[in-house]
Design an enzyme around this catalytic site. Structure first.
Site, PDB file in Angstrom:
ATOM      1  CG  HIS A  33      -6.726   3.886   1.911  1.00 23.29           C
ATOM      2  ND1 HIS A  33      -5.610   3.086   1.797  1.00 23.29           N
ATOM      3  CD2 HIS A  33      -6.273   5.174   1.940  1.00 23.29           C
ATOM      4  CE1 HIS A  33      -4.526   3.844   1.734  1.00 23.29           C
ATOM      5  NE2 HIS A  33      -4.903   5.115   1.820  1.00 23.29           N
ATOM      6  CB  CYS A 105      -3.921   1.088   4.221  1.00 25.03           C
ATOM      7  SG  CYS A 105      -5.702   0.832   3.970  1.00 25.03           S
TER       8      CYS A 105
END
Length: 484
Positions: A33, A105
Site C-alpha cells: 500500500h 492505492c
C-alpha cells in the site's frame, strides 16, 4: 520546491515475505500500500482520495508504519495545482471504482507522482498484482489480502477526510488517464454454451435498440484539464526557452481550447506542438492532452489543414506497440486525440486516408490487449469510430461486394479475445464496433465469424457477464445478428 516521498506499507505485515515462495513459487517481499507525502500531508486512495498528516494516518491504524520511505524527488508544482488535479481525478477514485488488484492505492500514487514529477513510482510496486495473478497459485492469496485490506481500512474508508470534488466538475467521458489494470485471467470455455438470449425490442419494434443508438463517433470534449496542463507547461523547461512569439501562441491556444470547439485555433498552434514534442519528450503527456482537444477544432484554412496533417500524422501512425511513446498515459492521450479527429468532417477524412488508416487501425487493435484499462478503452473508442465512419460512408447495400480489409480486421480484432476482457466499457465498445460491421455486411460477417470459430465467443460472453453489464446486452444483440 517541495520534497515528494512515497510511504511504502506492507499490508501482509511480513506474511507475504515468509509465505510467498511456498504459495507462488517466487519471492514477494510485501503486499504494498502506498501514499504520497508532500506539502505536509499524506495523499492516498482508500475508498476515495484521502489527505491527512502522515503521523495521523499511522496512528489511525494502530501505529502501522511504512516499511520504507522512498524519495521520489522535488516538485515545482504548487499545492493549489495539486488540489485542482485531485479534484479532476476524484470521480475515478471512489469506493465504487476501487479494485484491490486492478485500480488501487498504488495506481493513485503513480498518477500523483507523474503529475508532480513527470515520472511514476517504482515499477515493482505497480507490477506486483499482475505478477501475482499470473502465477499458478496467485489466486489463493486474493481472499487473504482482501481481508488484510479490510482490516487496514477499518470498515468505512470514507469516514476519514474524503477529498470531495466541486459540484461543477462533470466528465463527459471516462477520464482517459484511468489507472492501470492487470489483464484478467483467461475465461474457461463452456462447451456447448446455451443459446444467447433474444434482444428486447424498443417501443418502435427495433430488435437492435442498443446498436441502433450508437450512430455518432465517441469523442472526449472535456476541457477542464487544459488550464492545469498549460500552467504545468509554463513552469517547465519546454516553455522557459520559448520565443516570445511562441509563448503568445500557447497563451492564445489555451484560451481557444477552453472556449469550446467553435473557437478558432491560433495560427502556428500545430507547428508549436510538433516542435515542443520533438525537443521535450518529457512533456509528451501534457502535449497529447492539448492535442486531444485541438483535434475537435476544424481547420479554418488550407494552410492550417496542412499544418495539422504535418503534426498529427507522424503521431497517429506511430501508436503501435513499438511506438516512441514514453508512457502509457501519453499513448492513451494520443489514442484519444486520434478518436477525436472523427469529430470534424476534415478530421474524419484525414483519418481514413490509406496511409493513415492502415497503421492507426493496426495500432488500435493491438492496444485492445494492453495491460492498462484506460489504453484499452481509448483504443476501442478509436476502433469504433473507424467502424462507424467506414460503414456509414461505404456502399449503401449491406451485402454488395467484399468487405474492405480494414473492416475485416476490425470485426475479427474486436471479437478475438473478447472473453478475456475484464473492463465492461472496453467490451461494450468492441461489440459496438463489431455490430456496426455486422449490420452493414451481414452475410459476409456471418460466414467470416463462423469460419474463424469466433461466434461462440459472443454467446459465451453473454452468459459469463453480470446481469447489469451494458456489454452483456450489446452481446445479446450481436449474437442475434449472427444467428438471424
Amino acid at each position: 520546491m517541495a520534497k515528494v516521498q512515497l510511504a511504502l506499507y506492507d499490508l501482509s505485515r511480513g506474511l507475504a515475505r515468509s509465505m510467498s515462495m511456498a504459495l507462488l513459487g517466487r519471492q514477494v517481499d510485501g503486499i504494498w500500500h502506498t501514499g504520497v507525502i508532500v506539502y505536509g500531508k499524506e495523499y492516498f486512495f482508500s475508498g476515495g482520495i484521502q489527505a491527512m498528516k502522515h503521523e495521523d494516518f499511522c496512528a489511525m491504524h494502530g501505529g502501522f508504519r511504512p516499511e520504507q520511505y522512498i524519495d521520489l524527488g522535488k516538485t515545482q508544482i504548487p499545492e493549489d495545482l495539486l488540489q485542482d488535479f485531485l479534484r479532476e481525478i476524484s470521480p475515478r477514485f471512489t469506493a465504487m471504482t476501487y479494485n484491490l488488484f486492478r485500480h488501487n492505492c498504488n495506481n493513485f500514487s503513480d498518477e500523483v507522482s507523474r503529475f508532480l514529477l513527470d515520472r511514476g513510482i517504482p515499477e515493482y510496486i505497480i507490477n506486483l498484482p499482475n505478477e501475482v495473478l499470473q502465477t499458478p497459485m496467485g489466486r489463493m492469496m486474493v481472499p487473504m489480502v482482501e481481508q488484510m485490506t479490510t482490516e487496514l481500512h477499518g470498515g468505512d474508508p470514507l469516514a476519514h477526510a474524503p477529498f470531495q470534488p466541486p459540484a461543477s466538475v462533470v466528465h463527459a467521458t471516462p477520464a482517459p488517464t484511468a489507472a492501470p489494470a492487470a489483464p484478467a485471467p483467461a475465461a474457461t470455455p463452456v462447451a456447448p454454451p446455451p443459446p444467447a438470449a433474444v434482444p428486447q425490442r424498443d417501443a418502435s419494434g427495433n430488435i437492435y435498440p442498443l446498436l441502433s443508438k450508437h450512430t455518432k463517433p465517441l469523442l472526449s470534449p472535456d476541457t477542464s484539464v487544459i488550464t492545469t496542463v498549460v500552467k504545468r507547461l509554463e513552469g517547465s523547461d519546454a516553455v522557459h526557452h520559448m520565443s516570445p512569439g511562441d509563448k503568445e501562441v500557447l497563451k492564445a491556444l489555451s484560451t481557444a481550447l477552453t472556449a469550446g470547439s467553435t473557437a478558432s485555433l491560433p495560427a502556428g498552434a500545430y507547428g508549436l506542438l510538433a516542435r515542443l514534442r520533438a525537443a521535450h519528450q518529457e512533456s509528451e503527456f501534457k502535449l497529447m492532452c492539448l492535442l486531444r482537444v485541438m483535434a475537435l477544432h476544424a481547420p479554418e484554412s488550407l494552410e492550417q489543414a496542412q499544418e495539422q496533417r504535418k503534426c498529427v500524422v507522424p503521431i497517429f501512425t506511430s501508436m503501435g506497440q513499438d511506438g516512441p511513446f514514453r508512457s502509457a498515459q501519453g499513448l492513451a492521450m494520443a489514442l484519444c486525440a486520434a478518436a477525436n479527429m472523427f469529430g470534424t468532417p476534415a478530421g474524419a477524412a484525414l483519418m481514413v486516408e490509406a496511409d493513415v488508416m492502415a497503421p492507426c487501425v493496426d495500432a488500435a487493435l493491438q492496444h485492445l490487449h494492453h495491460a492498462r484499462a484506460d489504453v484499452r478503452q481509448l483504443a476501442s473508442a478509436l476502433v469504433f469510430n473507424f467502424a462507424l465512419q467506414l460503414t456509414t460512408n461505404g456502399s449503401s447495400s449491406a451485402d454488395s461486394g467484399d468487405m474492405p480489409d480494414e473492416i475485416t480486421q476490425i470485426l475479427l480484432g474486436c471479437l478475438e479475445g473478447l472473453l478475456d476482457e475484464s473492463d465492461d466499457l472496453t467490451a461494450e465498445r468492441r461489440l459496438m464496433a463489431a455490430g456496426c460491421v455486422m449490420r452493414k455486411y451481414k452475410t459476409h460477417c456471418t460466414e467470416l465469424v463462423e469460419g474463424c470459430e469466433l461466434g461462440h465467443h459472443v454467446t459465451q460472453f453473454v452468459h459469463a457477464s453480470p446481469a447489469n453489464s451494458q456489454a452483456k446486452h450489446l452481446a445479446v444483440e450481436v449474437a442475434h445478428l449472427l444467428q438471424a
